[in-house]
Scaffold this motif. Structure first.
Motif, PDB file in Angstrom:
ATOM      1  N   PRO A 376     -24.996 -16.067  17.677  1.00 15.36           N
ATOM      2  CA  PRO A 376     -23.695 -15.262  17.362  1.00 15.36           C
ATOM      3  C   PRO A 376     -23.046 -14.927  18.757  1.00 15.36           C
ATOM      4  CG  PRO A 376     -25.761 -13.955  16.900  1.00 15.36           C
ATOM      5  CD  PRO A 376     -26.239 -15.557  16.860  1.00 15.36           C
ATOM      6  N   VAL A 377     -24.080 -14.647  19.819  1.00 13.21           N
ATOM      7  CA  VAL A 377     -23.526 -14.184  21.094  1.00 13.21           C
ATOM      8  C   VAL A 377     -22.697 -15.372  21.708  1.00 13.21           C
ATOM      9  CG1 VAL A 377     -24.103 -13.429  23.324  1.00 13.21           C
ATOM     10  CG2 VAL A 377     -25.441 -12.446  21.412  1.00 13.21           C
ATOM     11  N   TRP A 378     -23.358 -16.659  21.770  1.00 11.02           N
ATOM     12  CA  TRP A 378     -22.804 -17.650  22.197  1.00 11.02           C
ATOM     13  C   TRP A 378     -21.387 -17.945  21.558  1.00 11.02           C
ATOM     14  CZ3 TRP A 378     -23.891 -21.180  26.229  1.00 11.02           C
ATOM     15  CH2 TRP A 378     -23.293 -22.409  26.298  1.00 11.02           C
ATOM     16  N   LYS A 379     -21.582 -17.762  20.261  1.00  7.42           N
ATOM     17  CA  LYS A 379     -20.089 -18.263  19.648  1.00  7.42           C
ATOM     18  C   LYS A 379     -18.990 -17.051  19.943  1.00  7.42           C
ATOM     19  CE  LYS A 379     -22.142 -20.515  15.778  1.00  7.42           C
ATOM     20  NZ  LYS A 379     -22.375 -20.379  14.155  1.00  7.42           N
ATOM     21  N   MET A 380     -19.373 -15.492  20.057  1.00  4.45           N
ATOM     22  CA  MET A 380     -18.307 -14.682  20.518  1.00  4.45           C
ATOM     23  C   MET A 380     -17.866 -15.076  21.723  1.00  4.45           C
ATOM     24  SD  MET A 380     -19.808 -11.080  19.280  1.00  4.45           S
ATOM     25  CE  MET A 380     -21.469 -11.419  19.809  1.00  4.45           C
ATOM     26  N   ILE A 381     -18.723 -15.594  22.774  1.00  3.25           N
ATOM     27  CA  ILE A 381     -18.239 -15.862  24.274  1.00  3.25           C
ATOM     28  C   ILE A 381     -17.420 -16.695  24.181  1.00  3.25           C
ATOM     29  CG2 ILE A 381     -18.948 -16.382  26.429  1.00  3.25           C
ATOM     30  CD1 ILE A 381     -21.718 -14.723  26.023  1.00  3.25           C
ATOM     31  N   ILE A 382     -17.717 -17.922  23.551  1.00  7.37           N
ATOM     32  CA  ILE A 382     -16.879 -18.998  23.770  1.00  7.37           C
ATOM     33  C   ILE A 382     -15.418 -18.970  23.149  1.00  7.37           C
ATOM     34  CG2 ILE A 382     -18.875 -20.691  24.296  1.00  7.37           C
ATOM     35  CD1 ILE A 382     -18.403 -21.782  21.314  1.00  7.37           C
ATOM     36  N   ILE A 383     -15.494 -18.245  22.245  1.00  7.31           N
ATOM     37  CA  ILE A 383     -14.143 -17.969  21.308  1.00  7.31           C
ATOM     38  C   ILE A 383     -13.372 -17.317  22.254  1.00  7.31           C
ATOM     39  CG2 ILE A 383     -12.979 -16.458  19.738  1.00  7.31           C
ATOM     40  CD1 ILE A 383     -15.327 -16.980  17.888  1.00  7.31           C
ATOM     41  N   GLU A 384     -13.729 -16.367  23.096  1.00  6.94           N
ATOM     42  CA  GLU A 384     -12.927 -15.707  24.375  1.00  6.94           C
ATOM     43  C   GLU A 384     -12.639 -16.800  25.228  1.00  6.94           C
ATOM     44  OE1 GLU A 384     -11.294 -12.648  23.962  1.00  6.94           O
ATOM     45  OE2 GLU A 384     -11.998 -13.288  21.825  1.00  6.94           O
ATOM     46  N   LYS A 394     -17.576 -28.071  24.063  1.00 10.36           N
ATOM     47  CA  LYS A 394     -17.529 -28.180  22.717  1.00 10.36           C
ATOM     48  C   LYS A 394     -17.020 -26.912  22.168  1.00 10.36           C
ATOM     49  CE  LYS A 394     -20.240 -29.133  18.538  1.00 10.36           C
ATOM     50  NZ  LYS A 394     -21.681 -29.536  17.799  1.00 10.36           N
ATOM     51  N   LYS A 395     -15.718 -27.124  21.221  1.00 15.62           N
ATOM     52  CA  LYS A 395     -15.003 -25.868  20.846  1.00 15.62           C
ATOM     53  C   LYS A 395     -15.601 -25.925  19.440  1.00 15.62           C
ATOM     54  CE  LYS A 395     -10.658 -26.534  23.405  1.00 15.62           C
ATOM     55  NZ  LYS A 395      -9.430 -26.926  23.343  1.00 15.62           N
ATOM     56  N   PRO A 396     -15.713 -24.605  18.933  1.00 13.35           N
ATOM     57  CA  PRO A 396     -16.111 -24.468  17.577  1.00 13.35           C
ATOM     58  C   PRO A 396     -15.141 -24.447  16.858  1.00 13.35           C
ATOM     59  CG  PRO A 396     -15.669 -22.249  18.650  1.00 13.35           C
ATOM     60  CD  PRO A 396     -15.364 -23.387  19.821  1.00 13.35           C
ATOM     61  N   LEU A 397     -15.713 -24.759  15.265  1.00 17.04           N
ATOM     62  CA  LEU A 397     -14.705 -25.121  14.234  1.00 17.04           C
ATOM     63  C   LEU A 397     -13.712 -23.841  14.003  1.00 17.04           C
ATOM     64  CD1 LEU A 397     -16.934 -26.958  11.848  1.00 17.04           C
ATOM     65  CD2 LEU A 397     -15.046 -28.031  13.147  1.00 17.04           C
ATOM     66  N   GLY A 398     -12.586 -23.942  13.664  1.00  9.54           N
ATOM     67  CA  GLY A 398     -11.876 -22.936  13.296  1.00  9.54           C
ATOM     68  C   GLY A 398     -11.372 -22.020  14.312  1.00  9.54           C
ATOM     69  N   LEU A 399     -11.338 -22.468  15.685  1.00 10.25           N
ATOM     70  CA  LEU A 399     -11.375 -21.681  16.825  1.00 10.25           C
ATOM     71  C   LEU A 399      -9.850 -21.140  17.078  1.00 10.25           C
ATOM     72  CD1 LEU A 399     -12.025 -20.825  19.972  1.00 10.25           C
ATOM     73  CD2 LEU A 399     -11.015 -23.206  20.722  1.00 10.25           C
ATOM     74  N   THR A 400      -8.754 -21.854  16.842  1.00  7.50           N
ATOM     75  CA  THR A 400      -7.537 -20.975  16.689  1.00  7.50           C
ATOM     76  C   THR A 400      -7.383 -20.069  15.756  1.00  7.50           C
ATOM     77  OG1 THR A 400      -6.318 -23.170  17.155  1.00  7.50           O
ATOM     78  CG2 THR A 400      -4.972 -21.572  16.475  1.00  7.50           C
ATOM     79  N   LEU A 401      -7.842 -20.187  14.634  1.00  7.06           N
ATOM     80  CA  LEU A 401      -7.968 -19.049  13.687  1.00  7.06           C
ATOM     81  C   LEU A 401      -8.886 -17.761  13.968  1.00  7.06           C
ATOM     82  CD1 LEU A 401      -7.282 -17.813  10.819  1.00  7.06           C
ATOM     83  CD2 LEU A 401      -9.046 -19.198   9.723  1.00  7.06           C
ATOM     84  N   LEU A 402      -9.929 -17.846  14.629  1.00 11.59           N
ATOM     85  CA  LEU A 402     -10.841 -17.016  15.205  1.00 11.59           C
ATOM     86  C   LEU A 402     -10.484 -16.297  16.088  1.00 11.59           C
ATOM     87  CD1 LEU A 402     -14.404 -19.125  15.037  1.00 11.59           C
ATOM     88  CD2 LEU A 402     -13.808 -17.143  13.512  1.00 11.59           C
ATOM     89  N   GLN A 403      -9.689 -17.052  17.188  1.00 12.35           N
ATOM     90  CA  GLN A 403      -8.886 -16.271  18.101  1.00 12.35           C
ATOM     91  C   GLN A 403      -7.952 -15.390  17.661  1.00 12.35           C
ATOM     92  OE1 GLN A 403      -7.914 -19.715  20.642  1.00 12.35           O
ATOM     93  NE2 GLN A 403      -9.792 -19.513  22.056  1.00 12.35           N
ATOM     94  N   TRP A 404      -7.008 -15.820  16.722  1.00 11.37           N
ATOM     95  CA  TRP A 404      -5.758 -14.953  16.054  1.00 11.37           C
ATOM     96  C   TRP A 404      -6.539 -13.908  15.652  1.00 11.37           C
ATOM     97  CZ3 TRP A 404      -5.258 -13.454  10.987  1.00 11.37           C
ATOM     98  CH2 TRP A 404      -3.978 -12.942  10.918  1.00 11.37           C
ATOM     99  N   TYR A 405      -7.793 -13.963  14.820  1.00  8.39           N
ATOM    100  CA  TYR A 405      -8.367 -12.907  13.952  1.00  8.39           C
ATOM    101  C   TYR A 405      -8.706 -11.686  15.040  1.00  8.39           C
ATOM    102  CZ  TYR A 405     -10.926 -10.039  10.649  1.00  8.39           C
ATOM    103  OH  TYR A 405     -11.433  -9.108   9.909  1.00  8.39           O
TER     104      TYR A 405
END
Length: 450
Positions: A376-384, A394-405
Motif C-alpha cells: 500500500p505504501v508503494w502504491k500511494m507514492i507512485i500514484i503521486e 510501471k504505472k498502476p492500473l487505473g492511474l488517471t482515476l486514482l490521481q483524480w480521486y
C-alpha cells in the motif's frame, strides 16, 4: 540461552534503523546476534557518514512509532525526556498541499519530532542492552557463504578494515539491512536467482540545513509546502527538532535543483521563493544557520520482489531500504522498516510454535508478510510521483482515476475534517487505503461543492 531458541547465531548486516530493529527481534530467538557494520561506532546523536540521508528531514509516522514502541517498550517516553517534541499531527502541522491549506483541527494522532541521528541513537542504546548482542564495527560483509546442496546461505565472508583480513562468519539466519546500496542483490543476480525488480525513475534532489529561527510566536511545529504537480516541481518543509532547532529541507524533481547554486546559504534561501507559498521564505529570513548545506540525490525508487522469486536460498533476508527504497519525500521509510521488523517477529514466532526451529518455509513467509506492509505504501507514492511526466516506470492500473480521486481528497481536506482525518490516518499507516473509499468518505469527496 534465550526463551525462544531458534538457533545459535544470527547475523545482521548494517546498523541503521532497519538493521537495529531486526537485531532487536533476533535477540529474542538466538543465543547470539552479531551486527556487521562497515563504519565506525557513531558519535552521539550525530549523522553517520555511512548514512548520508541522516542530515535531512525524517518523519516518524504514527504507525512507525507504534511499531518501535512494541519493539522497544518505553522508547517514546525516553525520547520526550531527552528533547523530542510531541505534537498533534493534525493541529500542529501547517500543510499546503495541491494548492490548498489543510483544515487544521485537534485530532487523536500525536507524533514525535526529532532528527534521524537522535532517533537512531535511542534505538541503538536500547538494542545494546541485549546481553547476547555483539556489534562488529569497521567490518564489511562481502558476499554470502552458500551450501549448494541444501540451497542455504550459512554465513558471510567479511573483511576487517584494520587488518584487511577476510573472515568467515557462520549463522543460522542472516538479515541484510545495509540499505539501498546492498551488494548482495548483485550476488543473487550473478548466481542466477531470478528476482523481479521494479524501478521508478523520480530524479529527486533534496537539500537541507539546520537553523535557529527568529524569536516569535508560531502556530505550527512543522510547516510543509508541497508542490502541486505537474506545475510545481519544488517543495519544502521546516520542522522542529531537538535542541530548539529547526531543520529545513528543500526538495525538487526532474533536476529542478540540479543547476542551482545551493552551496551558498543566501541563494539556498532565495530558492524558497520558487515554492507555491512564500511562508517558508518568510520564516527563514534572518534565521541563523547552524549547519552546512547538505545535498542528497535519489534518482530511483527501487523495489525488489523477493516474494515473487522462486527457489531462493534459505535463511537470508533483506529488510528496509535493501528490500524497497521509497521516495523519501513522503517520509515512510523508517516507519516501514520498523513494521517490517514486526513482520519478521511474527514469522519467527510462528516458526518457534510450529517446529522450534527454522523451516524452509521461513524465507517465503517473511517476504510475503513484508510485501503486505510495502504494497500500500508503494502504491500511494507512485500514484503521486506519476503526476510528473518525467517519472518513468510501471504505472498502476487505473492511474488517471486514482490521481483524480486523491486530488479530490486533498482539496476536501481543506474543508472537511472528516476527510482530512481519514486521510491522515492512512498517511500515518494506521488504517488501510480502502478507508478512503468508505461510503461516508466517498459521499463527502464526490459531492458537488466549491
Amino acid at each position: 540461552m534465550t526463551e525462544r531458541r531458534l538457533g545459535a547465531h544470527a547475523i545482521v548486516i548494517g546498523s541503521g534503523i532497519a538493521g537495529l530493529c531486526a537485531a532487536q527481534v533476533l535477540c529474542g530467538y538466538f543465543d547470539k546476534v552479531t551486527i556487521i557494520e562497515r563504519g565506525t561506532e557513531p558519535p552521539d546523536k550525530q549523522p553517520r557518514k555511512e548514512v548520508p540521508q541522516g542530515y535531512h528531514l525524517h518523519a516518524l509516522l504514527k504507525g512507525g512509532e507504534q511499531a518501535l514502541e512494541q519493539l522497544f517498550p518505553g522508547i517514546v517516553e525516553a525520547m520526550v525526556k531527552d528533547g523530542s517534541t510531541r505534537i498533534n499531527g493534525s493541529q500542529h502541522l501547517k500543510w499546503f498541499h495541491h494548492g490548498v491549506w489543510k483544515k487544521r483541527f485537534e485530532g487523536d494522532i500525536f507524533v514525535q519530532l526529532q532528527s534521524r541521528p537522535f532517533l537512531e541513537k535511542h534505538i541503538r542504546c536500547l538494542v545494546e542492552q541485549n546481553d547476547n548482542l555483539n556489534i562488529r564495527y569497521n567490518t564489511v560483509a562481502i558476499d554470502p557463504i552458500l551450501d549448494e546442496k541444501q540451497n542455504t546461505i550459512i554465513g558471510v565472508h567479511a573483511q576487517e578494515a584494520a587488518s584487511s583480513e577476510t573472515i568467515n562468519l557462520y549463522a543460522d539466519l542472516i538479515i541484510d539491512g545495509s540499505g539501498y546500496g546492498s551488494r548482495f542483490h548483485q550476488w543473487f543476480g550473478m548466481n542466477k536467482y531470478d528476482v523481479p525488480e521494479e524501478k521508478v525513475k523520480i530524479d529527486l534532489c533534496y537539500v537541507s540545513q539546520t537553523y535557529q529561527l527568529n524569536d516569535g510566536e508560531r502556530d505550527w511545529e512543522t510547516l510543509l509546502v508541497y508542490p502541486s504537480a505537474p506545475i510545481d516541481k519544488i517543495g519544502g518543509s521546516v520542522c522542529r527538532i531537538e535542541g530548539d532547532r529547526h531543520i529545513f529541507t528543500l526538495f525538487g524533481y526532474d533536476s529542478e535543483l540540479g543547476d542551482s547554486r545551493i552551496k551558498e546559504a543566501r541563494n539556498f534561501i532565495e530558492l524558497t521563493r520558487k515554492l507555491p507559498q512564500l511562508t517558508i521564505y518568510k520564516e527563514l529570513e534572518g534565521a541563523k544557520p547552524l549547519s552546512e548545506i547538505k545535498i542528497h540525490k535519489v534518482p530511483y525508487m527501487v523495489r525488489h520482489h523477493y516474494e515473487k522469486a522462486r527457489s531462493l536460498p534459505q535463511r537470508f533476508l533483506f529488510i528496509g531500504d535493501a528490500l524497497c527504497r521509497f521516495d523519501p519525500v513522503f517520509g515512510q521509510g523508517m516507519s516501514v522498516a520498523a513494521m517490517e521488523a514486526l513482520a519478521l517477529n511474527d514469522c519467527l514466532k510462528r516458526e518457534w510454535l510450529e517446529t522450534k526451529g527454522i523451516s524452509n518455509r521461513l524465507t517465503k513467509r517473511v517476504y510475503r508478510k513484508m510485501s503486505k506492509v510495502i504494497d500500500p505504501v508503494w502504491k500511494m507514492i507512485i500514484i503521486e510521483d506519476f503526476r510528473y511526466p518525467h517519472v518513468a516506470g510501471k504505472k498502476p492500473l487505473g492511474l488517471t482515476l486514482l490521481q483524480w480521486y486523491t486530488r479530490r481528497i486533498y482539496h476536501r481536506s481543506s474543508q472537511d475534517t472528516d476527510v482530512y482525518n481519514a486521510f491522515i490516518h492512512v498517511m500515518n499507516l494506521l488504517c488501510p487505503v480502502h478507508t478512503l473509499f468508505s461510503p461516508s468518505i466517498l459521499y463527502k469527496v464526490l459531492r458537488r461543492g466549491r
